[in-house]
Write a protein that holds these residues in place. Structure first.
Motif, PDB file in Angstrom:
ATOM      1  N   TYR A  31       0.798  -1.226   0.000  1.00  0.00           N
ATOM      2  CA  TYR A  31       0.000   0.000   0.000  1.00  0.00           C
ATOM      3  C   TYR A  31       0.833   1.278   0.000  1.00  0.00           C
ATOM      4  N   LYS A  53      -6.121  -0.394   7.541  1.00  0.00           N
ATOM      5  CA  LYS A  53      -7.052  -0.969   6.564  1.00  0.00           C
ATOM      6  C   LYS A  53      -8.072  -1.865   7.277  1.00  0.00           C
ATOM      7  N   CYS A  68      -0.300   0.204   7.788  1.00  0.00           N
ATOM      8  CA  CYS A  68      -1.312   0.046   6.736  1.00  0.00           C
ATOM      9  C   CYS A  68      -2.264  -1.104   7.051  1.00  0.00           C
ATOM     10  N   ARG A  96      -8.738   3.337   0.403  1.00  0.00           N
ATOM     11  CA  ARG A  96      -8.304   4.500  -0.380  1.00  0.00           C
ATOM     12  C   ARG A  96      -9.058   5.751   0.084  1.00  0.00           C
ATOM     13  N   PHE A 145      -1.999   3.723  -4.531  1.00  0.00           N
ATOM     14  CA  PHE A 145      -1.206   2.898  -3.639  1.00  0.00           C
ATOM     15  C   PHE A 145       0.109   2.553  -4.335  1.00  0.00           C
ATOM     16  N   SER A 177       2.276  -6.156   3.924  1.00  0.00           N
ATOM     17  CA  SER A 177       1.832  -4.855   4.413  1.00  0.00           C
ATOM     18  C   SER A 177       2.650  -4.464   5.631  1.00  0.00           C
TER      19      SER A 177
END
Length: 124
Positions: free
Chosen positions: A23, A63, A59, A72, A106, A55
């Motif tokens: 990301y 997320k 992140c 996003r 990303f 990741s």
């Protein structure tokens, strides 16, 4: 000696980005990176390699159970003021046009664009 077993999901995910967060692009360490489900299991995502990406902790925790587009949107909102549809309609009705911000990409999307540009430049 490799830290990650070559047949493991962690090794596979590490290889697809060369040790970067899918990301944000942060360099990861083999011992501490997270595996994230692109489509959260909570929302029907499979526990398969095709749904796993490396990741960073930030992140992955941010997320959480968001889809890619929900994540996003949360990143865009965190980076600056986002107007609601009603607010934009009102501003437009008053003759106020807001600049269109660049799309939030990303790391993997930027990398894909770079790879496409390199391959199209090589074939010309």
């Amino acid at each position: 000696m490799s830290v990650l077993h070559p047949k493991s999901n962690r090794y596979y995910c590490w290889q697809i980005t060369g040790g970067r967060c899918w990301y944000c692009g942060t360099n990861l360490t083999p011992h501490t990176f997270h595996l994230d489900h692109v489509i959260p299991q909570f929302k029907g995502g499979m526990k398969s390699r095709s749904n796993l990406v490396p990741s960073c902790a930030h992140c992955n925790v941010t997320k959480h159970t968001k889809t890619l587009e929900e994540f996003r949107a949360s990143r865009v909102k965190a980076l600056g003021q986002v107007f609601t549809t009603a607010q934009v309609a009102y501003l437009l009705s008053q003759g106020i046009h807001l600049p269109t911000p660049p799309p939030y990409l990303f790391w993997f999307e930027v990398k894909q664009q770079q790879d496409m540009n390199q391959s199209s430049g090589a074939s010309s």
